[in-house]
Design an enzyme around this catalytic site. Structure first.
Site, mmCIF file in Angstrom:
data_model
loop_
_atom_site.group_PDB
_atom_site.id
_atom_site.type_symbol
_atom_site.label_atom_id
_atom_site.label_comp_id
_atom_site.label_asym_id
_atom_site.label_seq_id
_atom_site.Cartn_x
_atom_site.Cartn_y
_atom_site.Cartn_z
ATOM 1 N N ASP A 1 0.822 -1.209 0.000
ATOM 2 C CA ASP A 1 0.000 0.000 0.000
ATOM 3 C C ASP A 1 0.861 1.267 0.000
ATOM 4 O O ASP A 1 2.046 1.241 0.348
ATOM 5 C CB ASP A 1 -0.886 0.038 1.247
ATOM 6 C CG ASP A 1 -2.046 -0.929 1.184
ATOM 7 O OD1 ASP A 1 -2.070 -1.785 0.277
ATOM 8 O OD2 ASP A 1 -2.929 -0.841 2.058
ATOM 9 N N ASP A 2 0.206 2.378 -0.345
ATOM 10 C CA ASP A 2 0.711 3.743 -0.161
ATOM 11 C C ASP A 2 1.778 4.163 -1.158
ATOM 12 O O ASP A 2 2.276 5.285 -1.085
ATOM 13 C CB ASP A 2 1.264 3.965 1.257
ATOM 14 C CG ASP A 2 0.214 3.780 2.335
ATOM 15 O OD1 ASP A 2 -0.973 3.662 1.987
ATOM 16 O OD2 ASP A 2 0.588 3.749 3.527
ATOM 17 N N HIS B 1 -5.732 3.031 -4.361
ATOM 18 C CA HIS B 1 -5.684 3.313 -2.919
ATOM 19 C C HIS B 1 -6.043 4.775 -2.651
ATOM 20 O O HIS B 1 -5.557 5.369 -1.688
ATOM 21 C CB HIS B 1 -4.292 2.982 -2.388
ATOM 22 C CG HIS B 1 -4.214 2.781 -0.899
ATOM 23 N ND1 HIS B 1 -5.136 2.052 -0.181
ATOM 24 C CD2 HIS B 1 -3.296 3.220 0.019
ATOM 25 C CE1 HIS B 1 -4.799 2.042 1.094
ATOM 26 N NE2 HIS B 1 -3.695 2.755 1.247
ATOM 27 N N HIS C 1 -5.178 9.587 0.013
ATOM 28 C CA HIS C 1 -5.127 8.754 1.211
ATOM 29 C C HIS C 1 -5.861 9.376 2.408
ATOM 30 O O HIS C 1 -5.330 9.456 3.518
ATOM 31 C CB HIS C 1 -3.674 8.467 1.593
ATOM 32 C CG HIS C 1 -3.493 7.246 2.456
ATOM 33 N ND1 HIS C 1 -3.598 7.280 3.830
ATOM 34 C CD2 HIS C 1 -3.215 5.961 2.144
ATOM 35 C CE1 HIS C 1 -3.380 6.074 4.326
ATOM 36 N NE2 HIS C 1 -3.148 5.249 3.321
ATOM 37 N N HIS D 1 3.745 -2.236 3.077
ATOM 38 C CA HIS D 1 3.734 -0.879 2.526
ATOM 39 C C HIS D 1 5.055 -0.591 1.820
ATOM 40 O O HIS D 1 6.124 -0.794 2.406
ATOM 41 C CB HIS D 1 3.516 0.151 3.635
ATOM 42 C CG HIS D 1 2.202 0.011 4.337
ATOM 43 N ND1 HIS D 1 1.973 -0.953 5.299
ATOM 44 C CD2 HIS D 1 1.039 0.699 4.206
ATOM 45 C CE1 HIS D 1 0.724 -0.853 5.736
ATOM 46 N NE2 HIS D 1 0.136 0.140 5.089
#
Length: 230
Positions: A49-50, A99, A103, A192
């Site tokens: 993620d991210d 995603h 965020h 991540h």
């Protein structure tokens, strides 16, 4: 006193229920969510993620050497910041998910704002990678009211996780230990490769941990992108 105790218990219970509905990975209350694959498949999935971020090329090097494809849930703003890394993810055959653009936590967000975050990220990701993601992971794992109709309109599905590495706050040995303890057949592992836009930090621990995770679990399981967890 008894009335106050009752109110306190009621509020605590409501809080737990509310958290489960919107944030528990296994919750299906607001809409269908994939948490893990079939337990008899012998497959597991690495998800990141991210990103993209500064750690992304290092993680891609590890995955390429091991011959593993993973799933990367990208933030639109980070794709704009690191477009070369986003393209490399696509070019090396990894799966790409959405995603959101910036965020945000979806708590109390309007359907209009949620839709903007998702659709803006779709456009940015498609522009830089040539891919239109069909998978979505909500920031902080929070699914909010109005989210699922937006995803259905875009023919997207929500992907959560069965193993949380908590790599954003842990050194490599703890990341490895947590993942190895939690993995079972069909596991979807949360890691991540980047940092949310407007936040700071690094993913050095994740980079160090991924090599050991891949080496150890590769002896027992087959790594696949999330969409192949069937």
């Amino acid at each position: 006193m008894a009335d106050l105790l009752f109110v306190a218990i009621f509020l605590a219970g409501f809080g737990v229920l509310f958290w489960y509905v919107v944030a528990a990975p296994r919750s299906q209350v607001l809409g269908k969510t994939l948490v893990c694959g079939p337990p008899d498949s012998g497959k597991i999935a690495l998800t990141f993620d991210d990103g993209p971020g500064e750690a992304t090329p290092l993680i891609l090097d590890i995955l390429k050497k091991a011959g593993i494809r993973a799933t990367f849930f990208l933030c639109g703003q980070n794709v704009e910041r690191f477009p070369i890394y986003a393209r490399r993810i696509a070019e090396e055959g990894h799966e790409i998910g959405n995603h959101t653009y910036s965020h945000p936590r979806f708590l109390w967000k309007t359907p209009g704002r949620i839709a903007w975050e998702i659709e803006r990220a779709q456009n940015v990701i498609a522009h830089h990678t040539g891919r239109q993601p069909k998978l979505f992971r909500p920031p902080y794992g929070i699914r909010w009211f109005g989210l699922f109709p937006i995803l259905n309109r875009n023919q997207m599905r929500v992907i959560m996780w069965s193993v949380n590495s908590k790599d954003w706050r842990s050194p490599a040995p703890r990341i490895v230990s947590r993942v190895l303890r939690g993995v079972t057949p069909g596991a979807i592992i949360l890691l991540h490769d980047g940092v949310p836009p407007h936040q700071s930090g690094d993913r050095n621990g994740t980079v160090e941990a991924v090599g050991e995770i891949v080496g150890t679990l590769g002896e027992r399981y087959r790594f696949v992108p999330v969409s192949e967890m069937r």
